[in-house]
Every structure is written in structure tokens, then in C-alpha cells.
Design a protein around this motif. Structure first.
Motif, short mmCIF file in Angstrom:
data_model
loop_
_atom_site.label_atom_id
_atom_site.label_comp_id
_atom_site.label_asym_id
_atom_site.label_seq_id
_atom_site.Cartn_x
_atom_site.Cartn_y
_atom_site.Cartn_z
N UNK A 1 0.83 -1.21 0.00
CA UNK A 1 0.00 0.00 0.00
C UNK A 1 0.87 1.26 0.00
N UNK A 2 2.04 1.18 0.65
CA UNK A 2 2.97 2.31 0.62
C UNK A 2 3.47 2.53 -0.82
N UNK A 3 3.80 1.44 -1.48
CA UNK A 3 4.27 1.52 -2.87
C UNK A 3 3.19 2.10 -3.78
N UNK A 4 1.95 1.69 -3.55
CA UNK A 4 0.86 2.22 -4.38
C UNK A 4 0.67 3.71 -4.12
N UNK A 5 0.77 4.11 -2.85
CA UNK A 5 0.62 5.53 -2.52
C UNK A 5 1.71 6.37 -3.19
N UNK A 6 2.89 5.74 -3.42
CA UNK A 6 3.99 6.46 -4.09
C UNK A 6 3.94 6.28 -5.61
N UNK A 7 2.88 5.66 -6.10
CA UNK A 7 2.73 5.39 -7.54
C UNK A 7 3.88 4.57 -8.12
N UNK A 8 4.42 3.62 -7.33
CA UNK A 8 5.51 2.77 -7.85
C UNK A 8 4.94 1.82 -8.90
N UNK A 9 5.61 1.76 -10.05
CA UNK A 9 5.14 0.86 -11.12
C UNK A 9 5.49 -0.60 -10.80
N UNK A 10 6.62 -0.78 -10.10
CA UNK A 10 7.01 -2.12 -9.66
C UNK A 10 7.36 -2.04 -8.18
N UNK A 11 6.62 -2.76 -7.35
CA UNK A 11 6.83 -2.72 -5.90
C UNK A 11 7.60 -3.98 -5.53
N UNK A 12 8.86 -3.81 -5.13
CA UNK A 12 9.76 -4.96 -4.96
C UNK A 12 10.22 -5.09 -3.52
N UNK A 13 10.07 -6.27 -2.94
CA UNK A 13 10.62 -6.53 -1.60
C UNK A 13 10.75 -8.03 -1.37
N UNK A 14 11.73 -8.49 -0.57
CA UNK A 14 12.89 -7.73 -0.10
C UNK A 14 13.83 -7.45 -1.28
N UNK A 15 14.43 -6.24 -1.26
CA UNK A 15 15.26 -5.82 -2.39
C UNK A 15 16.46 -6.74 -2.59
N UNK A 16 17.06 -7.21 -1.47
CA UNK A 16 18.26 -8.06 -1.60
C UNK A 16 17.94 -9.38 -2.29
N UNK A 17 16.72 -9.90 -2.04
CA UNK A 17 16.35 -11.18 -2.67
C UNK A 17 16.11 -10.97 -4.17
N UNK A 18 15.46 -9.85 -4.50
CA UNK A 18 15.21 -9.55 -5.91
C UNK A 18 16.53 -9.29 -6.64
N UNK A 19 17.45 -8.56 -5.98
CA UNK A 19 18.74 -8.25 -6.62
C UNK A 19 19.52 -9.55 -6.84
N UNK A 20 19.52 -10.43 -5.83
CA UNK A 20 20.22 -11.71 -5.95
C UNK A 20 19.61 -12.55 -7.08
N UNK A 21 18.31 -12.51 -7.19
CA UNK A 21 17.63 -13.29 -8.23
C UNK A 21 17.99 -12.77 -9.62
N UNK A 22 18.02 -11.43 -9.75
CA UNK A 22 18.40 -10.83 -11.04
C UNK A 22 19.82 -11.25 -11.42
N UNK A 23 20.73 -11.24 -10.43
CA UNK A 23 22.11 -11.64 -10.72
C UNK A 23 22.18 -13.11 -11.13
N UNK A 24 21.41 -13.96 -10.39
CA UNK A 24 21.39 -15.40 -10.73
C UNK A 24 20.95 -15.60 -12.17
N UNK A 25 19.99 -14.77 -12.61
CA UNK A 25 19.44 -14.94 -13.95
C UNK A 25 20.44 -14.54 -15.04
N UNK A 26 21.51 -13.81 -14.62
CA UNK A 26 22.53 -13.43 -15.61
C UNK A 26 23.60 -14.51 -15.76
N UNK A 27 23.60 -15.49 -14.86
CA UNK A 27 24.60 -16.57 -14.94
C UNK A 27 24.29 -17.48 -16.12
N UNK A 28 25.30 -18.21 -16.63
CA UNK A 28 25.00 -19.25 -17.61
C UNK A 28 23.96 -20.22 -17.02
N UNK A 29 23.03 -20.68 -17.84
CA UNK A 29 21.90 -21.48 -17.33
C UNK A 29 22.39 -22.67 -16.51
#
Ligand SMILES: NC(=O)c1ccc[n+]([C@@H]2O[C@H](COP(=O)([O-])OP(=O)(O)OC[C@H]3O[C@@H](n4cnc5c(N)ncnc54)[C@H](OP(=O)(O)O)[C@@H]3O)[C@@H](O)[C@H]2O)c1
Length: 272
Positions: A220-248
Motif C-alpha cells: 500500500x505504501x508503494x501504491x501511494x507512491x505510484x511505484x510501477x514495480x513494488x519490490x521486496x525484499x530488495x536483496x532477494x530480488x537483486x540476488x535473483x536478477x544476478x542469478x538470472x545473468x549466470x549461464x543457465x
């Protein structure tokens, strides 16, 4: 933008219920959907006790016509929260000799609920909101769909869930730019583990597990700030994005050695 009239799918449990209960207040009308009447009524009782007006709808999000009828029948909505969803892993009782393959009924059910169920909610809501007058801030309404950090990776433990959630996130974010010009704000929620009945029977550790009230407040905080993508926890999302850049093969080797990637670590979804 006012938020006097709000429709929520998946309001009979977990995140949808917590959002409904947090949003309930005098002067607000909540349209709450789910399949389980008793649990939906329990949500409604709490919301009414907080002063909200509530209308319940027993409906399956996979039923396109029924969903359009429900959304259009509200006559106008300020906000729509598409929360309904299911998950499932790779234990295949139909093919015990191929433990890594999801059963076909599960694959189809997850896509029908988590992807088409979201479209069955979002598309009639877009149509309805396009006809609503713009508020003083130029906006006509707001639609939010729940994706998942699982959608950021090709996770072998939940292939269909990861794929459906990735599609939901891409659709909401990619459509959001043009929708905003038309006065409709779209948001995607890319969240990690939340302590709800969905994950209660997971047989593996869940890093960053968030309680459902905190998750609801964060959204609801993200919606109040008009965030297009509400992401949490940030560290888990960041780690996942990095994992996706590794060779399959490297990412896959890592994931299949995690307890979450083991066949049977996820509960079987309700395919009724
Ligand atoms: N919990 C997590 O860790 C987590 C993480 C990331 C994303 N999410 C997402 O968050 C959303 C909410 O999940 P939750 O954790 O709150 O799970 P939950 O407690 O199991 O609630 C799921 C809700 O979805 C509804 N639902 C399922 N299939 C439906 C269908 N075909 N038609 C209508 N309603 C249906 C259920 O309604 P009935 O019970 O009445 O059928 C229930 O209200 C889901 O989209 C999920 O994928 C959850």
C-alpha cells in the motif's frame, strides 16, 4: 485520486485478505472475491467491523465471462488488486519415475489462475476505468497485480509458477506506460516469501519470509507512491536478477541443490 471503491481477488486468504482488512474503513466500498465462502465471509466480517461497506463475490478467476460481469457490474472502481493465485512444485504423482516434471493438470491450472486469472481481472478493469472521468490529478483508477520474485528467475522447483509470474510482471510494467497516459496506474508486486497459507506447507527454509501485515503495508505504501514495480525484499530480488545473468547450467546447478528445488518440497496445488 480517491480510493472509495476497491475490488480485490483472493480476498478469502493471505495477502488479499490482509490488504482488504488494512484498507477497510468508513466511506469505502470493498468488492471482495474468492472461492471459499466461509473464509470470504470471515474477511468481510472484519472489514465491516472496521466500517467498510462490503459486497462479496464467489467466483473463480479462471472464468473469463463471470469475471468480466463481476468487474463491469460494480459500476465503477478506483482500485483493483489482483491477488488470487496458486503455486506448485515438481512432484509428479502421475509419473513418479520422472520426479522433475510437473503434472500437466498442474501446469495448466497454474497458468489459468496466475496468468489468465490476472488478465480476467485486469482487462475488464482497464475497460471499466477507461470510461470513468479523470480525477483532479488526471487519473481514472489504479490496478495492481501480484507477481513474485519467483518470476525473476527460471526456477526449476516451480517452472509454471515462475513463468506465469514473469508474464504478469512484464505485462503490467510494459502496459503501464500507455495506461498511465490514459489515466490508469498499473503496478506489479515482485515480492519474496510472505507468511500465508500458500507457503505454510513448504518443506524448505524461506529466506526473508515477511509477515503478511508488513507485506500488505509495504504494497500500500508503494501504491501511494505510484511505484510501477513494488519490490521486496530488495536483496532477494537483486540476488535473483544476478542469478538470472549466470549461464543457465550454473544457475540450474545451484538451484537444484537448494532444498526448494527438490521434487516434493512444494505442496501439491488444489486442482479442483
Ligand atoms: N505467500 C508468498 O510467499 C507469495 C510470494 C510471492 C507472491 N505471492 C502471490 O501472492 C498472491 C496471494 O497469495 P497468498 O500467499 O495470499 O496465498 P493464499 O493464502 O493461498 O491465498 C490465495 C488466494 O487466491 C485465491 N484463489 C486461488 N485460486 C483461485 C481461483 N481459481 N479463483 C479465485 N480465487 C482463487 C484463494 O481463494 P480461495 O481459497 O477462496 O479459493 C485465496 O484467497 C498470489 O498471487 C501469490 O502467488 C505469494
Amino acid at each position: 485520486m480517491k480510493h472509495d471503491s476497491i475490488l480485490i481477488t483472493g480476498a478469502s486468504s493471505g495477502l488479499g485478505r490482509a490488504l482488504a482488512q488494512t484498507l477497510a474503513r468508513p466511506g469505502r466500498k470493498l468488492w471482495l472475491g474468492g472461492r471459499n465462502a466461509a473464509r470470504l465471509e470471515e474477511t468481510a466480517r472484519h472489514c465491516i467491523s472496521q466500517g467498510a461497506a462490503v459486497e462479496l463475490k464467489l467466483c473463480d478467476v479462471t472464468h473469463t465471462a463471470a469475471m468480466a460481469e463481476w468487474v463491469q457490474g460494480t459500476g465503477g472502481l478506483d482500485m483493483v488488486l489482483a491477488c488470487a493465485g496458486i503455486t506448485g512444485g515438481t512432484r509428479n504423482p502421475l509419473h513418479p519415475d520422472h520426479p522433475a516434471a510437473e503434472p500437466e493438470p498442474q501446469i495448466r491450472r497454474i497458468f489459468a489462475t496466475d496468468l489468465h486469472g490476472v488478465l480476467n481481472t485486469v482487462l475488464p478493469a482497464l475497460e471499466l476505468m477507461e470510461r470513468q472521468p479523470r480525477a483532479a490529478d488526471g487519473m481514472r483508477g489504479r490496478i495492481c497485480a501480484i507477481s513474485s520474485v519467483a518470476g525473476l528467475v527460471s526456477f526449476p522447483g516451480t517452472p509454471s509458477y515462475s513463468a506465469a509470474k514473469a508474464a504478469v510482471d512484464r505485462f503490467m510494467v510494459a502496459t503501464g506506460g500507455n495506461a498511465k497516459k490514459a489515466g490508469i496506474l498499473l503496478s506489479s508486486v515482485v515480492c519474496g516469501f510472505i507468511d500465508t497459507p500458500m507457503v505454510a506447507r513448504n518443506a524448505f527454509p524461506m529466506p526473508g519470509l515477511t509477515d503478511v501485515q508488513s507485506a500488505s503495508r509495504r504494497i500500500l505504501r508503494g501504491l501511494a507512491r505510484n511505484e510501477r514495480r513494488i519490490t521486496f525484499p530488495l536483496w532477494l530480488a537483486a540476488g535473483s536478477r544476478l542469478m538470472d545473468m549466470l549461464p543457465i547450467r550454473l544457475a540450474e546447478a545451484y538451484y537444484t541443490h537448494q532444498p526448494a528445488g527438490a521434487a516434493g518440497s512444494m505442496p501439491e496445488p488444489d486442482l479442483t
